[in-house]
Structures are given as structure tokens and as C-alpha cells.
Design a protein around this motif. Structure first.
Motif, PDB file in Angstrom:
ATOM      1  N   GLU A  50       0.822  -1.210   0.000  1.00  0.00           N
ATOM      2  CA  GLU A  50       0.000   0.000   0.000  1.00  0.00           C
ATOM      3  C   GLU A  50       0.854   1.257   0.000  1.00  0.00           C
ATOM      4  N   THR A  51       1.688   1.385  -1.003  1.00  0.00           N
ATOM      5  CA  THR A  51       2.509   2.578  -1.149  1.00  0.00           C
ATOM      6  C   THR A  51       2.702   2.865  -2.625  1.00  0.00           C
ATOM      7  N   GLU A  52       2.902   4.114  -2.932  1.00  0.00           N
ATOM      8  CA  GLU A  52       3.220   4.516  -4.304  1.00  0.00           C
ATOM      9  C   GLU A  52       4.736   4.646  -4.487  1.00  0.00           C
ATOM     10  N   ASP A  53       5.489   4.512  -3.405  1.00  0.00           N
ATOM     11  CA  ASP A  53       6.947   4.665  -3.416  1.00  0.00           C
ATOM     12  C   ASP A  53       7.605   3.330  -3.756  1.00  0.00           C
ATOM     13  N   PRO A  54       8.280   3.220  -4.897  1.00  0.00           N
ATOM     14  CA  PRO A  54       8.880   1.944  -5.284  1.00  0.00           C
ATOM     15  C   PRO A  54       9.956   1.450  -4.304  1.00  0.00           C
ATOM     16  N   LEU A  55      10.693   2.362  -3.659  1.00  0.00           N
ATOM     17  CA  LEU A  55      11.689   1.934  -2.671  1.00  0.00           C
ATOM     18  C   LEU A  55      11.020   1.271  -1.472  1.00  0.00           C
ATOM     19  N   LYS A  56       9.938   1.862  -0.988  1.00  0.00           N
ATOM     20  CA  LYS A  56       9.213   1.275   0.145  1.00  0.00           C
ATOM     21  C   LYS A  56       8.582  -0.054  -0.244  1.00  0.00           C
ATOM     22  N   ALA A  57       8.050  -0.137  -1.459  1.00  0.00           N
ATOM     23  CA  ALA A  57       7.452  -1.392  -1.929  1.00  0.00           C
ATOM     24  C   ALA A  57       8.512  -2.482  -2.018  1.00  0.00           C
ATOM     25  N   CYS A  58       9.671  -2.149  -2.562  1.00  0.00           N
ATOM     26  CA  CYS A  58      10.756  -3.120  -2.684  1.00  0.00           C
ATOM     27  C   CYS A  58      11.260  -3.549  -1.306  1.00  0.00           C
ATOM     28  N   ALA A  59      11.335  -2.606  -0.375  1.00  0.00           N
ATOM     29  CA  ALA A  59      11.753  -2.931   0.997  1.00  0.00           C
ATOM     30  C   ALA A  59      10.759  -3.898   1.638  1.00  0.00           C
ATOM     31  N   LYS A  60       9.477  -3.695   1.414  1.00  0.00           N
ATOM     32  CA  LYS A  60       8.446  -4.592   1.960  1.00  0.00           C
ATOM     33  C   LYS A  60       8.578  -5.984   1.359  1.00  0.00           C
ATOM     34  N   ILE A  61       8.794  -6.061   0.057  1.00  0.00           N
ATOM     35  CA  ILE A  61       8.951  -7.354  -0.612  1.00  0.00           C
ATOM     36  C   ILE A  61      10.201  -8.068  -0.082  1.00  0.00           C
ATOM     37  N   SER A  62      11.301  -7.333   0.089  1.00  0.00           N
ATOM     38  CA  SER A  62      12.523  -7.924   0.639  1.00  0.00           C
ATOM     39  C   SER A  62      12.273  -8.473   2.039  1.00  0.00           C
ATOM     40  N   GLU A  63      11.519  -7.735   2.839  1.00  0.00           N
ATOM     41  CA  GLU A  63      11.172  -8.170   4.200  1.00  0.00           C
ATOM     42  C   GLU A  63      10.360  -9.475   4.161  1.00  0.00           C
ATOM     43  N   ILE A  64       9.429  -9.565   3.234  1.00  0.00           N
ATOM     44  CA  ILE A  64       8.610 -10.775   3.078  1.00  0.00           C
ATOM     45  C   ILE A  64       9.497 -11.961   2.703  1.00  0.00           C
ATOM     46  N   ILE A  65      10.411 -11.749   1.760  1.00  0.00           N
ATOM     47  CA  ILE A  65      11.306 -12.823   1.325  1.00  0.00           C
ATOM     48  C   ILE A  65      12.197 -13.279   2.480  1.00  0.00           C
TER      49      ILE A  65
END
Length: 182
Positions: A50-65
Motif C-alpha cells: 500500500e505505497t506509491e513509493d517503489p523503494l518502500k514497496a521493494c523494501a516490503k517485498i525484501s522483508e517478506i522474502i
């Protein structure tokens, strides 16, 4: 345990899960997609980015992985929607066990690229996250010789991760460099 983290749907999702005998499934979706009918089939969860910021989205995905890696093998499968590229980048950055994409309703296993970033180069990127620095300042903060800093900076500039200010001989991290430090 094999966990699949994906933004795939339909036939490709079925194909990847069945061919690889997936135990857990984490669906990652953008806030633009809202198909609650999938929730009952998801073993691992449905996570909205739930963000429009690609850095925050990528950080969330990295956290999930990273979280999924604690439980066993992690596979990532992506398509070309707005999260696809970020899923792909986070997958190879975090060192997953397999990466898949979808081509004409068929899953394709891709070779896993490797990010050639040494510990010293990563430290340089990390010190540049907070401020622009000269090579001498970087050498002091990172604890390597000035000659080695210049070599690393040259490589980082070539990769598009660092840029140099011509006015003050200072270096700064680029947006691409910020993805590497997530």
C-alpha cells in the motif's frame, strides 16, 4: 518447506505451484488489485503493498522474502504488472532458490542473476545514503584506502549506483543505489 511469493494469478500461478510442489503461498498485490476470492486458496497469506513509493514497496517485498527464508526454500514468480519488476529485483537481491515469470500462460524458470557488490562497495553505498561525501571522507568512514575507494567509486558509477558532483568532488547515491541498500 517451499514457499512461493508471487503476484501471478490464473494458469501461471497454478502451473508454478503444481510443478514445484509448493507448500506455502504468499500473494503480493498492489492496492489497485482487490480479488478477495483468492484468500481462501492462499496458504501463506495475501499481502497488499500500500505505497506509491517503489523503494518502500521493494523494501516490503525484501522483508517478506527474508521472513519466508527462515522457513525453508523461497521461490518467486512474477508477471509484468506494477509489482513484477520489484519482485524480480528483490528475489535476486535476497538470493531466493528459484525465479519464475509467465510467458503466454506458461511459467518459465529464469536463471538467477547475481548482484556483484562487495562488502566494501555496499558500505560505501550505505555511508552515501545519509550525505554526499568526498572520496577522502568515504575512505575514513569505510576504513579502506583512498585508492581502493576511487576504484570502488568508479565501479559504482559505471553500474549507475553512485554519481559524482563536478563542483565539489563529492559523491552521492542514485535512486538505483538506494534499491541495493534496502
Amino acid at each position: 518447506m517451499k514457499t512461493l511469493i508471487t503476484n501471478l494469478r490464473g494458469r501461471c500461478l497454478f502451473d508454478v505451484t503444481m510443478r514445484n510442489k509448493i507448500d506455502g503461498l504468499i500473494l503480493v498485490q498492489s492496492e489497485k488489485f482487490d480479488d478477495l476470492s483468492l484468500e481462501k486458496f492462499v496458504k501463506g497469506g495475501l499481502i497488499k503493498i500500500e505505497t506509491e513509493d517503489p523503494l518502500k514497496a521493494c523494501a516490503k517485498i525484501s522483508e517478506i522474502i527474508k521472513g519466508a527464508k527462515k522457513h525453508g526454500e523461497v521461490y518467486v514468480a512474477y508477471n509484468g504488472d506494477d509489482l513484477g519488476g520489484l519482485l524480480s529485483f528483490a528475489a535476486f537481491k535476497e538470493g531466493v532458490d528459484a525465479i519464475f515469470t509467465c510467458f503466454r500462460e506458461t511459467s518459465v524458470r529464469l536463471p538467477i542473476p547475481r548482484l556483484d557488490i562487495s562488502d566494501s562497495k555496499l558500505k560505501i553505498l550505505e555511508v552515501l545514503e545519509d550525505q554526499n561525501l568526498t572520496a577522502i571522507e568515504i575512505a575514513k568512514k569505510v576504513g579502506v584506502s583512498r585508492a581502493m575507494v576511487y576504484k570502488h567509486l568508479s565501479d559504482l558509477i559505471e553500474m549507475g549506483l553512485v554519481k559524482q558532483s563536478h563542483l565539489l568532488e563529492k559523491y552521492s547515491i542514485t535512486k538505483a543505489g538506494r534499491f541495493v541498500t534496502i
